[in-house]
Design a protein around this motif. Structure first.
Motif, PDB file in Angstrom:
ATOM      1  N   SER A  80       0.764  -1.283  -0.048  1.00 15.19           N
ATOM      2  CA  SER A  80      -0.085  -0.111   0.053  1.00 15.19           C
ATOM      3  C   SER A  80       1.059   1.219  -0.030  1.00 15.19           C
ATOM      4  CB  SER A  80      -0.898   0.090   1.200  1.00 15.19           C
ATOM      5  OG  SER A  80      -1.810  -1.104   1.085  1.00 15.19           O
ATOM      6  N   LEU A  81       2.212   1.193   0.242  1.00 13.70           N
ATOM      7  CA  LEU A  81       3.193   2.283   0.343  1.00 13.70           C
ATOM      8  C   LEU A  81       3.895   2.028  -0.974  1.00 13.70           C
ATOM      9  CD1 LEU A  81       4.163   2.065   3.982  1.00 13.70           C
ATOM     10  CD2 LEU A  81       2.218   3.347   2.998  1.00 13.70           C
ATOM     11  N   SER A  82       4.302   3.259  -1.574  1.00 16.65           N
ATOM     12  CA  SER A  82       5.118   3.237  -2.594  1.00 16.65           C
ATOM     13  C   SER A  82       6.354   4.427  -2.492  1.00 16.65           C
ATOM     14  CB  SER A  82       4.607   3.559  -3.968  1.00 16.65           C
ATOM     15  OG  SER A  82       5.256   3.590  -5.052  1.00 16.65           O
ATOM     16  N   PRO A  83       7.662   4.325  -2.921  1.00 17.47           N
ATOM     17  CA  PRO A  83       8.535   5.213  -2.917  1.00 17.47           C
ATOM     18  C   PRO A  83       8.331   6.382  -3.943  1.00 17.47           C
ATOM     19  CG  PRO A  83       9.457   3.390  -3.502  1.00 17.47           C
ATOM     20  CD  PRO A  83       8.288   2.996  -3.038  1.00 17.47           C
ATOM     21  N   GLU A  84       7.598   5.828  -4.950  1.00 14.35           N
ATOM     22  CA  GLU A  84       7.125   6.784  -6.236  1.00 14.35           C
ATOM     23  C   GLU A  84       5.727   7.497  -5.934  1.00 14.35           C
ATOM     24  OE1 GLU A  84       7.964   4.032  -9.333  1.00 14.35           O
ATOM     25  OE2 GLU A  84      10.254   4.060  -8.743  1.00 14.35           O
ATOM     26  N   LYS A  85       5.588   8.439  -6.724  1.00 18.38           N
ATOM     27  CA  LYS A  85       4.278   9.041  -6.713  1.00 18.38           C
ATOM     28  C   LYS A  85       3.717   8.235  -7.528  1.00 18.38           C
ATOM     29  CE  LYS A  85       4.088  12.823  -3.938  1.00 18.38           C
ATOM     30  NZ  LYS A  85       2.918  12.999  -2.984  1.00 18.38           N
ATOM     31  N   THR A  86       2.192   7.851  -7.157  1.00 17.60           N
ATOM     32  CA  THR A  86       1.589   7.253  -8.117  1.00 17.60           C
ATOM     33  C   THR A  86       0.235   7.889  -8.131  1.00 17.60           C
ATOM     34  OG1 THR A  86       0.529   5.850  -6.145  1.00 17.60           O
ATOM     35  CG2 THR A  86       2.507   4.951  -7.645  1.00 17.60           C
ATOM     36  N   TYR A 172       2.447  10.803  11.230  1.00 19.40           N
ATOM     37  CA  TYR A 172       2.742   9.781  10.471  1.00 19.40           C
ATOM     38  C   TYR A 172       1.481   9.508   9.471  1.00 19.40           C
ATOM     39  CZ  TYR A 172       1.807   4.734   9.583  1.00 19.40           C
ATOM     40  OH  TYR A 172       1.496   3.655   8.962  1.00 19.40           O
ATOM     41  N   VAL A 173       0.338   9.703   9.748  1.00 18.40           N
ATOM     42  CA  VAL A 173      -0.760   9.574   8.707  1.00 18.40           C
ATOM     43  C   VAL A 173      -0.618  10.576   7.660  1.00 18.40           C
ATOM     44  CG1 VAL A 173      -3.124   9.647   8.593  1.00 18.40           C
ATOM     45  CG2 VAL A 173      -2.287   8.370  10.487  1.00 18.40           C
ATOM     46  N   LYS A 174      -0.444  11.697   8.193  1.00 16.00           N
ATOM     47  CA  LYS A 174      -0.157  13.036   7.138  1.00 16.00           C
ATOM     48  C   LYS A 174       1.044  12.586   6.135  1.00 16.00           C
ATOM     49  CE  LYS A 174      -0.054  18.010   6.895  1.00 16.00           C
ATOM     50  NZ  LYS A 174       1.081  18.315   5.968  1.00 16.00           N
ATOM     51  N   ALA A 175       2.140  12.150   6.637  1.00 16.32           N
ATOM     52  CA  ALA A 175       3.056  11.803   5.633  1.00 16.32           C
ATOM     53  C   ALA A 175       2.620  10.672   4.755  1.00 16.32           C
ATOM     54  CB  ALA A 175       4.379  11.553   6.645  1.00 16.32           C
ATOM     55  N   VAL A 176       2.153   9.851   5.303  1.00 18.44           N
ATOM     56  CA  VAL A 176       1.799   8.589   4.306  1.00 18.44           C
ATOM     57  C   VAL A 176       0.647   8.939   3.717  1.00 18.44           C
ATOM     58  CG1 VAL A 176       0.574   6.361   4.488  1.00 18.44           C
ATOM     59  CG2 VAL A 176       2.350   6.660   6.056  1.00 18.44           C
ATOM     60  N   LEU A 177      -0.057   9.519   3.871  1.00 17.35           N
ATOM     61  CA  LEU A 177      -1.169   9.890   2.754  1.00 17.35           C
ATOM     62  C   LEU A 177      -0.849  11.018   1.785  1.00 17.35           C
ATOM     63  CD1 LEU A 177      -4.565  10.281   4.993  1.00 17.35           C
ATOM     64  CD2 LEU A 177      -3.430   8.183   3.930  1.00 17.35           C
ATOM     65  N   TRP A 183      -1.306   4.430  -5.228  1.00 18.83           N
ATOM     66  CA  TRP A 183      -2.383   4.323  -5.817  1.00 18.83           C
ATOM     67  C   TRP A 183      -2.391   3.253  -7.250  1.00 18.83           C
ATOM     68  CZ3 TRP A 183      -6.560   5.863  -3.616  1.00 18.83           C
ATOM     69  CH2 TRP A 183      -6.557   6.955  -2.578  1.00 18.83           C
ATOM     70  N   LYS A 184      -1.210   2.862  -7.454  1.00 17.74           N
ATOM     71  CA  LYS A 184      -1.217   1.978  -8.502  1.00 17.74           C
ATOM     72  C   LYS A 184      -1.557   0.547  -8.010  1.00 17.74           C
ATOM     73  CE  LYS A 184       1.613  -0.394 -12.031  1.00 17.74           C
ATOM     74  NZ  LYS A 184       1.203  -1.820 -11.639  1.00 17.74           N
ATOM     75  N   PHE A 185      -1.256   0.354  -6.745  1.00 22.53           N
ATOM     76  CA  PHE A 185      -1.636  -0.989  -6.027  1.00 22.53           C
ATOM     77  C   PHE A 185      -3.295  -1.107  -5.825  1.00 22.53           C
ATOM     78  CE2 PHE A 185      -1.934  -3.303  -1.811  1.00 22.53           C
ATOM     79  CZ  PHE A 185      -1.772  -4.554  -2.479  1.00 22.53           C
TER      80      PHE A 185
END
Length: 200
Positions: A80-86, A172-177, A183-185
């Motif tokens: 659900s996480l990605s180092p690249e913008k999706t 933490y939630v703000k950083a993740v969201l 969003w690809k996943f």
């Protein structure tokens, strides 16, 4: 067949500065690994040996459920996480507009669910009855075993953020969201219409 600790789908430092390498070292290498190890110990020599994580979790209760569901939840969370913008696919973007009004409204709903969930748990974006919905589950409980299709999740157990943010869950939630949601996943799960499968 032994259930494996799935590797992270990116380098351990790939989510910095939003989630540190140290957090992933402990969260993946210790917490997730412990769930996998306990699950393997529990199923050894039983009728569950050789079954998938999903099969075990959907039929289990008690400690066996906790460890199988947490094995799956964590694997789903890493993806659900990605180092690249999706960005969402066209079909998911249209559903977001239809069901939430805008991406900002969806992110606000997901933030509220994650930040305000009491104690340990998970905030999820799911499809339920053909519509997008934000839900949360407590402790090891999982969207996998609900009548929904999970699209992505945010782990709000303290071990997901305490090293980086101490007790500041909202940060933490703000950083993740805002930076590392995959969003690809989510789009792949939405377009497929079935739950993600933990790698054998």
């Amino acid at each position: 067949m032994t259930i494996a600790l799935m590797p992270l789908p990116y380098a351990q430092d790939a989510l910095e500065p939003h989630i540190s390498s140290k957090t992933l070292e402990i969260h993946h290498g210790a917490h997730h690994k412990t769930y996998v190890d306990k699950l393997n110990a529990a199923i050894a020599g039983t009728e569950n040996e050789g079954k998938s994580v999903e099969e075990i979790a959907k039929a289990a209760s008690g400690p066996l459920f906790n460890n199988s569901a947490q094995t799956w939840n964590h694997g789903f969370y890493w993806h659900s996480l990605s180092p690249e913008k999706t960005a969402p696919s066209e079909s998911l973007a249209a559903a977001i507009t239809n069901d939430f009004g805008s991406m900002d409204a969806l992110l606000e709903a997901l933030s509220n669910e994650a930040v305000n969930h009491f104690s340990n748990g998970w905030a999820w974006l799911v499809v339920e009855g053909g519509k997008l919905k934000v839900i949360s589950t407590h402790d090891a409980d999982s969207a996998l075993v609900k009548d929904v299709t999970p699209l992505l999740t945010v782990d709000v157990w303290e071990h997901a953020y305490y090293i980086d943010q101490m007790n500041k869950r909202p940060a933490y939630v703000k950083a993740v969201l805002e930076n590392i949601l995959n969003w690809k996943f989510a789009s792949d799960n939405f377009d497929r219409g079935t739950a993600w499968t933990y790698p054998a």
